[in-house]
Motif scaffolding. Structure first.
Motif, PDB file in Angstrom:
ATOM      1  N   VAL A  53       1.103  -1.313   0.011  1.00 37.99           N
ATOM      2  CA  VAL A  53      -0.165  -0.168  -0.062  1.00 37.99           C
ATOM      3  C   VAL A  53       1.062   1.413  -0.090  1.00 37.99           C
ATOM      4  N   GLU A  54       2.200   1.241   0.697  1.00 39.63           N
ATOM      5  CA  GLU A  54       3.010   2.284   0.613  1.00 39.63           C
ATOM      6  C   GLU A  54       3.330   2.572  -1.033  1.00 39.63           C
ATOM      7  N   TRP A  55       3.841   1.390  -1.638  1.00 42.27           N
ATOM      8  CA  TRP A  55       4.131   1.541  -2.870  1.00 42.27           C
ATOM      9  C   TRP A  55       3.277   2.176  -3.863  1.00 42.27           C
ATOM     10  N   LEU A  56       1.693   1.531  -3.592  1.00 44.85           N
ATOM     11  CA  LEU A  56       0.685   1.826  -4.521  1.00 44.85           C
ATOM     12  C   LEU A  56       0.558   3.609  -4.099  1.00 44.85           C
ATOM     13  N   LEU A  57       0.485   4.212  -2.921  1.00 39.57           N
ATOM     14  CA  LEU A  57       0.498   5.404  -2.627  1.00 39.57           C
ATOM     15  C   LEU A  57       1.545   6.520  -3.173  1.00 39.57           C
ATOM     16  N   ARG A  58       2.818   5.871  -3.027  1.00 37.93           N
ATOM     17  CA  ARG A  58       3.858   6.542  -3.277  1.00 37.93           C
ATOM     18  C   ARG A  58       4.020   6.925  -5.032  1.00 37.93           C
ATOM     19  N   HIS A  59       3.220   5.942  -5.797  1.00 39.77           N
ATOM     20  CA  HIS A  59       3.068   6.264  -7.360  1.00 39.77           C
ATOM     21  C   HIS A  59       1.876   6.830  -7.474  1.00 39.77           C
ATOM     22  N   ARG A  60       0.993   6.998  -6.560  1.00 44.29           N
ATOM     23  CA  ARG A  60      -0.233   7.605  -6.786  1.00 44.29           C
ATOM     24  C   ARG A  60      -1.192   6.697  -7.881  1.00 44.29           C
ATOM     25  N   LEU A  61      -1.343   5.565  -7.346  1.00 46.22           N
ATOM     26  CA  LEU A  61      -2.123   4.672  -7.837  1.00 46.22           C
ATOM     27  C   LEU A  61      -3.555   4.573  -7.077  1.00 46.22           C
TER      28      LEU A  61
END
Length: 596
Positions: free
Chosen positions: A400-408
């Motif tokens: 979820v951190e990765w998805l938020l980081r890439h604005r997904l």
């Protein structure tokens, strides 16, 4: 919207001077000549059906991406010096000729007859970025001129090269030898300038660095360090904001920040620390070391001992340079859905990056499977309980951190409305009921005691934020209190005259307090509200009237809690007590800082 391809927006850098002897003079120019572009090979076969097209034919529907560069190269040095000559100094320059825009910032030097102008060339959508960059570089040059007569010395070196070029060009013998080689001669001239003048070499480095990374870190005259970037390079491709507006937001980002917002690094913390200059602020280093995706800025201030205003300043700096993004701290009550601008293509660059990042995960091997989990607007807590073991929980948080980081992912919030029976908004009864609390679920055991510290993730305690604020699912509270949401819209009119006994006394008691809390509402509205809350305890009514001004659909739970200095649990408990007249709708926070 159309997003700018950075390699196309910068054409050249210019240094223009104006003095008693040279009214307008282009002192130095640097542009990259693209010699790698290959001409299309001619067709090597012929049929009776082939069509021969003239070489100079340009189809009207085709767009030449190099048109601005071609336009620029049609201007001689005299024309460029006139176009970039300002009418006044200390201001931004913006001159557009066809599809070329000249932007920069002008500066006047005190106690000097020479007036200097530093300018850059760009496309219209990034004018503000280049103007600010030009101002910073020009200011640094002026400081060195005042300190060490730097610009006058560089002016003399560059002018000597130009004068020698004019002398050689006027020689009939050289003129004959150089016929047909004018372009090559000009290129040699600017190469000589770079060799003779450190300022020219610095301007060339600026151009090269901007093309490579959109950032510059230069030293003027081996003394003054200048670091700046073009913010539109830090904006993700799926950012929904127009570039000029995003630049304005980034330039004034502190006014958009809230104490309950969090900060999420978009690069590895160790890489960020290693990239900081030797004289970087120790406070920035402290902030980076303490960053957690579950921490709000107010908690960061407590953890680091750094004032909140300074946290804002450092966060704005990281955001401007594209090293971090603003989001809400991750906790189990957050509701995430797929961002409407998300690139979910299986062949897209993010899909490939996801596979490389999570190639050893057992949860969701592809980006599409990971995003499918967030098709429904349910709390993050509901996603967590599906993971049974420690490694799966850790993988969930990292994902979820990765998805938020890439604005997904986009986070949704509940916004609250006060809606009395027979209110004018009763026409929207069905619509409001559809946006009520999500489906009821059985109270679930909290995972805080079961989760270990995630040493490999920036977030050391996934639920620490919600635990500190004593947050609890409002659905769980609803189940505990045994209340229902079906009686929000009570039919029939309210006539307080039929109320007797304690209810009547309570209505009369609450009326002055309601009038004070909602002075703009009518007396009849006050009476109907008093009737609706007559059975509540006095302390509950006092707390409710404290937050009632926020129940207009423009404030969400976090904001109400912050503005009134209350815990999230306290606010949600108050709202649950008066759920028969309070409804909520689910949508995104419109603050533009969250979209960058």
């Amino acid at each position: 919207m159309d997003y700018v391809e950075f390699e196309k927006d910068l054409i050249a850098v210019l240094l223009v001077v104006q003095s008693v002897h040279d009214k307008n003079r282009l002192l130095y120019k640097y542009e990259q000549i693209n010699t790698d572009k290959r001409e299309p090979e001619p067709v090597s076969f012929h049929t009776y059906y082939s069509i021969v097209i003239a070489k100079d034919f340009d189809p009207p529907s085709s767009k030449d991406e190099d048109a601005p560069r071609k336009t620029f190269r049609n201007f001689d040095d005299t024309t460029l010096s006139i176009l970039t000559s300002p009418n006044s100094y200390g201001t931004h320059v913006e001159v557009q000729v066809d599809d070329v825009v000249f932007v920069g910032h002008t500066l006047s030097l005190e106690n000097n007859t020479n007036l200097k102008s530093f300018a850059a060339i760009a496309k219209p959508s990034v004018i503000l970025s280049y103007q600010e960059m030009s101002k910073r570089i020009g200011t640094a040059i002026r400081c060195e001129e005042q300190r060490a007569n730097y610009l006058n010395e560089e002016y003399a070196k560059l002018l000597a090269v130009l004068q020698q070029y004019d002398i050689d060009a006027a020689d009939p013998l050289n003129r004959k030898n150089e016929e047909g080689k004018a372009k090559e001669t000009i290129e040699k001239l600017y190469v000589t300038m770079v060799q003779q003048s450190p300022l020219a070499a610095t301007l060339k480095q600026i151009y090269t660095d901007l093309q490579a990374s959109g950032e510059i870190n230069i030293i003027i005259n081996n003394w003054l360090n200048v670091s700046c970037c073009l913010p539109h390079r830090s904006i993700a491709l799926n950012c929904p904001l127009a570039i000029d507006f995003a630049f304005k937001v980034l330039s004034n980002s502190e006014q958009y920040l809230k104490p309950y917002y969090g900060l999420l690094l978009v690069i590895d913390p160790s890489a960020l620390l290693n990239s900081l200059p030797a004289d970087a602020s120790s406070t920035l280093t402290t902030l980076v070391r303490h960053l957690r995706s579950s921490y709000s800025m107010s908690r960061l201030s407590i953890e680091t001992g750094v004032p909140l205003s300074q946290i804002y300043s450092l966060a704005s700096h990281l955001l401007y340079w594209g090293r971090a993004k603003i989001m809400y701290p991750i906790n189990d009550e957050n509701i995430y859905i797929i961002s409407p601008d998300a690139d979910i293509s299986k062949q897209g660059s993010l899909s490939k990056l996801y596979r490389e990042t999570f190639q050893n995960t057992s949860n969701y091997p592809t980006l599409q499977e990971a995003l499918a989990e967030y098709s429904d607007a349910v709390t993050f807590y509901d996603h967590l309980v599906r993971n049974d073991n420690e490694s799966e929980l850790q993988g969930r948080f990292q994902c979820v951190e990765w998805l938020l980081r890439h604005r997904l992912l986009t986070q949704l919030h509940y916004y609250y409305y006060l809606l009395l029976p027979n209110d004018d908004r009763n026409d929207f009864t069905n619509e409001y009921k559809l946006t009520r609390l999500p489906r009821t679920r059985t109270p679930l055991v909290r995972l805080l005691s079961e989760l270990p510290t995630l040493s490999s993730s920036p977030m050391t305690n996934p639920l620490s934020y919600s635990s500190i604020h004593n947050s609890r699912s409002t659905d769980t509270l609803k189940t505990m209190t045994g209340t229902s949401h079906d009686d929000v819209f009570v039919p029939g009119s309210v006539n307080s005259s039929v109320v007797t006994g304690r209810g009547s006394r309570q209505i009369l008691h609450y009326l002055p307090h309601i009038t004070q809390a909602l002075p703009s509402e009518s007396t009849e509205y006050h009476r109907r509200l008093a009737f609706a809350i007559k059975d509540a305890k006095e302390q509950e009514v006092t707390d409710f009237l404290r937050i009632i001004k926020y129940l207009d659909g423009t404030y969400h739970l976090e904001e109400i809690a912050s503005l009134e200095n209350m815990t999230r649990l306290r606010v949600s408990t108050i709202l649950e007590k008066f759920q028969t007249i309070v409804i909520r709708a689910l949508h995104c926070d419109p603050n533009p800082i969250l979209q960058i």
